[in-house]
Design an enzyme around this catalytic site. Sequence first.
Site, PDB file in Angstrom:
ATOM      1  N   HIS A  32       3.829  28.513  29.780  1.00 44.64           N
ATOM      2  CA  HIS A  32       3.606  29.657  30.667  1.00 44.64           C
ATOM      3  C   HIS A  32       4.017  30.945  29.993  1.00 44.64           C
ATOM      4  CE1 HIS A  32       7.618  28.026  31.376  1.00 44.64           C
ATOM      5  NE2 HIS A  32       8.010  29.275  31.581  1.00 44.64           N
ATOM      6  N   HIS A  63       5.477  34.864  30.900  1.00 50.47           N
ATOM      7  CA  HIS A  63       6.154  35.698  31.892  1.00 50.47           C
ATOM      8  C   HIS A  63       5.665  37.139  31.736  1.00 50.47           C
ATOM      9  CE1 HIS A  63       9.738  32.891  32.501  1.00 50.47           C
ATOM     10  NE2 HIS A  63       9.278  32.449  31.346  1.00 50.47           N
TER      11      HIS A  63
HETATM   12  P1  5GP Z   1      11.096  29.183  31.296  1.00 44.54           P
HETATM   13  O1  5GP Z   1      12.613  29.181  31.302  1.00 44.54           O
HETATM   14  O2  5GP Z   1      10.603  27.768  31.195  1.00 44.54           O
HETATM   15  O3  5GP Z   1      10.477  30.094  30.290  1.00 44.54           O
HETATM   16  O4  5GP Z   1      10.639  29.777  32.677  1.00 44.54           O
HETATM   17  C1  5GP Z   1      10.592  29.056  33.856  1.00 44.54           C
HETATM   18  C2  5GP Z   1      10.578  30.061  34.966  1.00 44.54           C
HETATM   19  O5  5GP Z   1      10.249  29.377  36.156  1.00 44.54           O
HETATM   20  C3  5GP Z   1      11.911  30.759  35.208  1.00 44.54           C
HETATM   21  O6  5GP Z   1      11.765  32.153  35.074  1.00 44.54           O
HETATM   22  C4  5GP Z   1      12.297  30.345  36.632  1.00 44.54           C
HETATM   23  O7  5GP Z   1      12.860  31.404  37.340  1.00 44.54           O
HETATM   24  C5  5GP Z   1      10.976  29.926  37.213  1.00 44.54           C
HETATM   25  N1  5GP Z   1      11.052  28.890  38.226  1.00 44.54           N
HETATM   26  C6  5GP Z   1      11.866  27.796  38.220  1.00 44.54           C
HETATM   27  N2  5GP Z   1      11.604  27.023  39.298  1.00 44.54           N
HETATM   28  C7  5GP Z   1      10.630  27.651  39.984  1.00 44.54           C
HETATM   29  C8  5GP Z   1       9.937  27.337  41.204  1.00 44.54           C
HETATM   30  O8  5GP Z   1      10.171  26.324  41.855  1.00 44.54           O
HETATM   31  N3  5GP Z   1       8.980  28.214  41.613  1.00 44.54           N
HETATM   32  C9  5GP Z   1       8.693  29.355  40.902  1.00 44.54           C
HETATM   33  N4  5GP Z   1       7.734  30.148  41.401  1.00 44.54           N
HETATM   34  N5  5GP Z   1       9.329  29.676  39.759  1.00 44.54           N
HETATM   35  C10 5GP Z   1      10.269  28.832  39.307  1.00 44.54           C
END
Ligand code: 5GP
Length: 145
Positions: A107, A109
Amino acid sequence: MTLHAPYDPDNIFARILRGEIPSVKVWEDDHVLAFMDVFPQSEGHVLIVSRTSSARTLLDVEPDVLARLTAATQRTARAVVKALRPDGFQIMQFNGEAGGQTVFHLHFHIVPRWADRPLKGHGHAPMAEPATLRGLADRIAAAIE
Ligand code: 5GP
């Protein structure tokens, strides 16, 4: 989680894509979904995921899927800027646990930034109210071109 592991079909974003857990959608098509981060690092923090790929990280993703994701990220960033008028924005993308990744479905951001507002920590921001996220998502969706 390492950089090199099998895709877990029960990761949170896969479950959101299947509609098993709720999310606040901004927009979607057959290839991508844009939805609000529930622990936003800033107001208007949006996530972009592929609906079709099982890529965990940037290393795994098919080039055509990556092209769609980056185009969707640009399209959504334009709408975020138009709707929320930040002073700037950041595109973030984390790979592997040591690289800050917490959900292992690739993903991007989009994190709007204002000069006078500090960034909340990645993985440390408080959970946002669904109604607040819905309001922001509606404003961003209305600005999608
Ligand atoms: P990563 O750390 O993998 O780059 O980003 C994962 C993102 O997913 C984080 O920014 C976190 O806040 C978000 N996130 C975690 N759990 C959920 C969820 O259940 N729903 C949504 N919409 N975002 C989530």
